[in-house]
Each structure stands twice: as C-alpha cells, then as structure tokens.
Design a protein around this motif. Structure first.
Motif, PDB file in Angstrom:
ATOM      1  N   ALA A  48      14.526 102.569  84.982  1.00 58.48           N
ATOM      2  CA  ALA A  48      13.750 103.727  84.361  1.00 58.48           C
ATOM      3  C   ALA A  48      13.191 103.184  83.003  1.00 58.48           C
ATOM      4  O   ALA A  48      13.783 101.859  82.455  1.00 58.48           O
ATOM      5  CB  ALA A  48      14.632 104.894  83.980  1.00 58.48           C
ATOM      6  N   PRO A  49      12.363 103.704  82.445  1.00 58.30           N
ATOM      7  CA  PRO A  49      11.903 102.991  81.089  1.00 58.30           C
ATOM      8  C   PRO A  49      12.720 102.759  80.249  1.00 58.30           C
ATOM      9  O   PRO A  49      13.481 103.739  79.710  1.00 58.30           O
ATOM     10  CB  PRO A  49      10.968 104.101  80.622  1.00 58.30           C
ATOM     11  N   GLY A  50      13.303 101.433  79.805  1.00 52.27           N
ATOM     12  CA  GLY A  50      14.280 101.057  78.901  1.00 52.27           C
ATOM     13  C   GLY A  50      15.553 100.897  79.386  1.00 52.27           C
ATOM     14  O   GLY A  50      16.484 100.482  78.661  1.00 52.27           O
ATOM     15  N   CYS A  51      15.970 101.068  80.758  1.00 46.21           N
ATOM     16  CA  CYS A  51      17.108 100.971  81.380  1.00 46.21           C
ATOM     17  C   CYS A  51      17.084 100.518  82.833  1.00 46.21           C
ATOM     18  O   CYS A  51      16.202 101.171  83.510  1.00 46.21           O
ATOM     19  CB  CYS A  51      17.703 102.192  81.181  1.00 46.21           C
ATOM     20  N   THR A  52      18.002  99.581  83.220  1.00 49.26           N
ATOM     21  CA  THR A  52      17.963  99.452  84.594  1.00 49.26           C
ATOM     22  C   THR A  52      19.585  99.227  85.087  1.00 49.26           C
ATOM     23  O   THR A  52      20.370  98.786  84.194  1.00 49.26           O
ATOM     24  CB  THR A  52      17.405  97.931  84.889  1.00 49.26           C
ATOM     25  N   VAL A  53      20.030 100.016  86.121  1.00 49.35           N
ATOM     26  CA  VAL A  53      21.239  99.965  86.551  1.00 49.35           C
ATOM     27  C   VAL A  53      21.111  99.211  88.145  1.00 49.35           C
ATOM     28  O   VAL A  53      20.550  99.653  89.012  1.00 49.35           O
ATOM     29  CB  VAL A  53      21.952 101.107  86.952  1.00 49.35           C
ATOM     30  N   LEU A  54      21.882  98.386  88.053  1.00 47.76           N
ATOM     31  CA  LEU A  54      21.974  97.316  89.366  1.00 47.76           C
ATOM     32  C   LEU A  54      23.310  97.571  89.917  1.00 47.76           C
ATOM     33  O   LEU A  54      24.296  97.090  89.425  1.00 47.76           O
ATOM     34  CB  LEU A  54      21.858  95.880  88.977  1.00 47.76           C
ATOM     35  N   SER A  55      23.314  98.067  90.971  1.00 52.01           N
ATOM     36  CA  SER A  55      24.640  98.429  91.823  1.00 52.01           C
ATOM     37  C   SER A  55      25.224  97.519  93.000  1.00 52.01           C
ATOM     38  O   SER A  55      24.299  96.991  93.683  1.00 52.01           O
ATOM     39  CB  SER A  55      24.644  99.753  92.428  1.00 52.01           C
ATOM     40  N   VAL A  56      26.344  96.913  92.883  1.00 48.78           N
ATOM     41  CA  VAL A  56      26.596  95.931  93.638  1.00 48.78           C
ATOM     42  C   VAL A  56      28.119  96.007  94.211  1.00 48.78           C
ATOM     43  O   VAL A  56      28.767  96.817  93.728  1.00 48.78           O
ATOM     44  CB  VAL A  56      26.516  94.473  92.805  1.00 48.78           C
ATOM     45  N   PRO A  57      28.533  95.419  95.358  1.00 52.47           N
ATOM     46  CA  PRO A  57      29.913  95.577  95.785  1.00 52.47           C
ATOM     47  C   PRO A  57      30.782  95.032  94.618  1.00 52.47           C
ATOM     48  O   PRO A  57      30.840  94.375  93.673  1.00 52.47           O
ATOM     49  CB  PRO A  57      30.155  94.816  96.899  1.00 52.47           C
ATOM     50  N   TRP A 213       9.082 104.431  86.972  1.00 48.71           N
ATOM     51  CA  TRP A 213      10.255 103.768  87.765  1.00 48.71           C
ATOM     52  C   TRP A 213      10.128 102.913  88.770  1.00 48.71           C
ATOM     53  O   TRP A 213       9.074 103.030  89.476  1.00 48.71           O
ATOM     54  CB  TRP A 213      11.123 104.938  88.050  1.00 48.71           C
ATOM     55  N   SER A 214      10.949 102.045  88.832  1.00 50.31           N
ATOM     56  CA  SER A 214      10.947 101.018  90.023  1.00 50.31           C
ATOM     57  C   SER A 214      12.628 100.964  90.689  1.00 50.31           C
ATOM     58  O   SER A 214      13.324 101.363  90.157  1.00 50.31           O
ATOM     59  CB  SER A 214      10.314  99.866  89.558  1.00 50.31           C
ATOM     60  N   SER A 215      12.378 100.193  91.687  1.00 51.25           N
ATOM     61  CA  SER A 215      13.629 100.058  92.408  1.00 51.25           C
ATOM     62  C   SER A 215      13.754  98.649  93.029  1.00 51.25           C
ATOM     63  O   SER A 215      12.652  98.257  93.574  1.00 51.25           O
ATOM     64  CB  SER A 215      13.876 101.103  93.443  1.00 51.25           C
TER      65      SER A 215
END
Length: 221
Positions: A48-57, A213-215
């Motif tokens: 999202a603008p200003g923030c990225t959450v990367l989810s991993v095991p 937003w992007s993914s």
C-alpha cells in the motif's frame, strides 16, 4: 477508511496488517500450507502507499530479512524464490485491487460445477461453482472463478476465449462474481500484471479501481 473485510483479509492472509513505513517481513503458517488450488504460495506481499508487508513461512523469516537488507525491490524479486526454499518457482508482480461496490452490470453467466463438460483446465482447479457463459450451442465462451483465500477476502479470476473478446463478457462476469462474494460477507479482490492492459480495463469497468496498491507472489511455474 480501509474496509473492515479487507483489513481482516490482509491480516489473516499475510499474518499482519498494517505495518509502519517501509518493507516488513512477517511470518505466516499459511505460506507453508497449500493455497486454494492445493499448491504452495510460499511468499506473498501486498504494498500500500508507504507500507509493504511480505509474508513468508516461519522458518524462512531470517533468510528473507537478510536478503532484504540493502536491496531494492527490483533486486529482491529474482532472489525471493530461493530465499523461501523453492528456487524452481517464479515471482509474479501485479496490481492489487478490491471492490465494495461493483458496477451494476447485468448478470451474464450461470454458476455451474467446475467438473462440468467443456470447461478449460484453469476453471477445473476450483473446488466450488464457477461462473460460465456459453453460446447458443453450449460452447464455452468465458468464465470466472473465486479463489477463497480466507473467510474475509476472495480473489476473482476471469478468462474469455479469443473469439468472444470485445463483447464485455469479462467485465460483467467480474461484477456478477463480486456481488456473490459480497453477499457471502467477504471482499472481492482482483490482481493482474502491470502490463495487462486488457485485464486492467475489465477491472475498472467492473468497479475495481486502481488505488495504487500492488502485490508480489512466489508461485509455481
């Protein structure tokens, strides 16, 4: 204000939402388990603008955090599959959209079992009804499926055979499927590659605006 269903979807799907400015690597048991189609998605990120959450095991958090340090996103992406233990996978980046008010386009398809005759292979991956348009002779023209990631967020996928493109079938299918998702109490999401302009037009016409937003996902080839 962020829609509550979208907030709950991101928190559940990724393992954390929101986060502070910058890129945050978080752990989620979901990344180590099969996704909606029975295949792994060992890394999923939403920006999202200003923030990225990367989810991993959980067992890959330290390796990915070490990889992230000092690297741009462009440098990170090709290295991400190996960092989460699947070097044979690929990284896919795209636009992340969602919708709470689909355009009032008329319904065009029928909900049928994914095991029905004449459907393309990609629709057979779904474990519940898919939305399909056929011609007068019963031949498949277009279809949409719902990827139920969790109870709060359901991603839409749509496809049209080349001979039936340009008739507005895809946008009507997406709007119709979005209404069903909302009726089920979830928020519909829609992802597409940045350079897939046709898919972007479908999303916009169905009521899924681009909100910046992007993914990113690590997916099987």
């Amino acid at each position: 204000m962020l829609d509550r269903r979208l907030f709950l979807h991101l928190a559940t799907w990724l393992g954390q939402w929101p986060a502070g400015p910058g890129l945050h690597v978080v752990r989620s048991y979901r990344r180590a388990r099969p996704a909606w189609d029975g295949r792994l998605r060992p890394a999923v990120a939403v920006r999202a603008p200003g923030c990225t959450v990367l989810s991993v095991p959980p067992d890959r958090v330290d390796a990915v955090r070490a990889l992230v340090r000092g690297r741009s996103v462009a440098e990170l992406l090709p290295r991400l599959p190996a960092a989460v233990g699947v070097p044979e996978f690929i990284t896919h980046a795209g636009v992340f959209r969602w919708c709470t008010a689909p355009e009032p386009l008329p319904d065009v398809g029928d909900w049928i079992p994914p095991t029905s005759c004449g459907l393309p292979a990609w629709l057979r991956l779904f474990d519940r009804e898919v939305l399909v348009v056929r011609d007068a002779g019963g031949r498949y023209l277009a279809g949409a499926g719902i990827k139920r990631h969790d109870a709060f967020g359901h991603e839409l996928a749509v496809g049209t055979v080349p001979a039936a493109r340009g008739r507005g079938l895809a946008r009507r299918l997406v709007a119709q499927a979005a209404r069903r998702v909302l009726d089920d109490g979830a928020v519909p999401t829609y992802l597409h590659s940045v350079d897939n302009h046709a898919s972007a037009r479908v999303a916009e016409a169905a009521g899924f605006p681009d909100q910046g937003w992007s993914s990113v996902r690590v997916v099987p080839r």
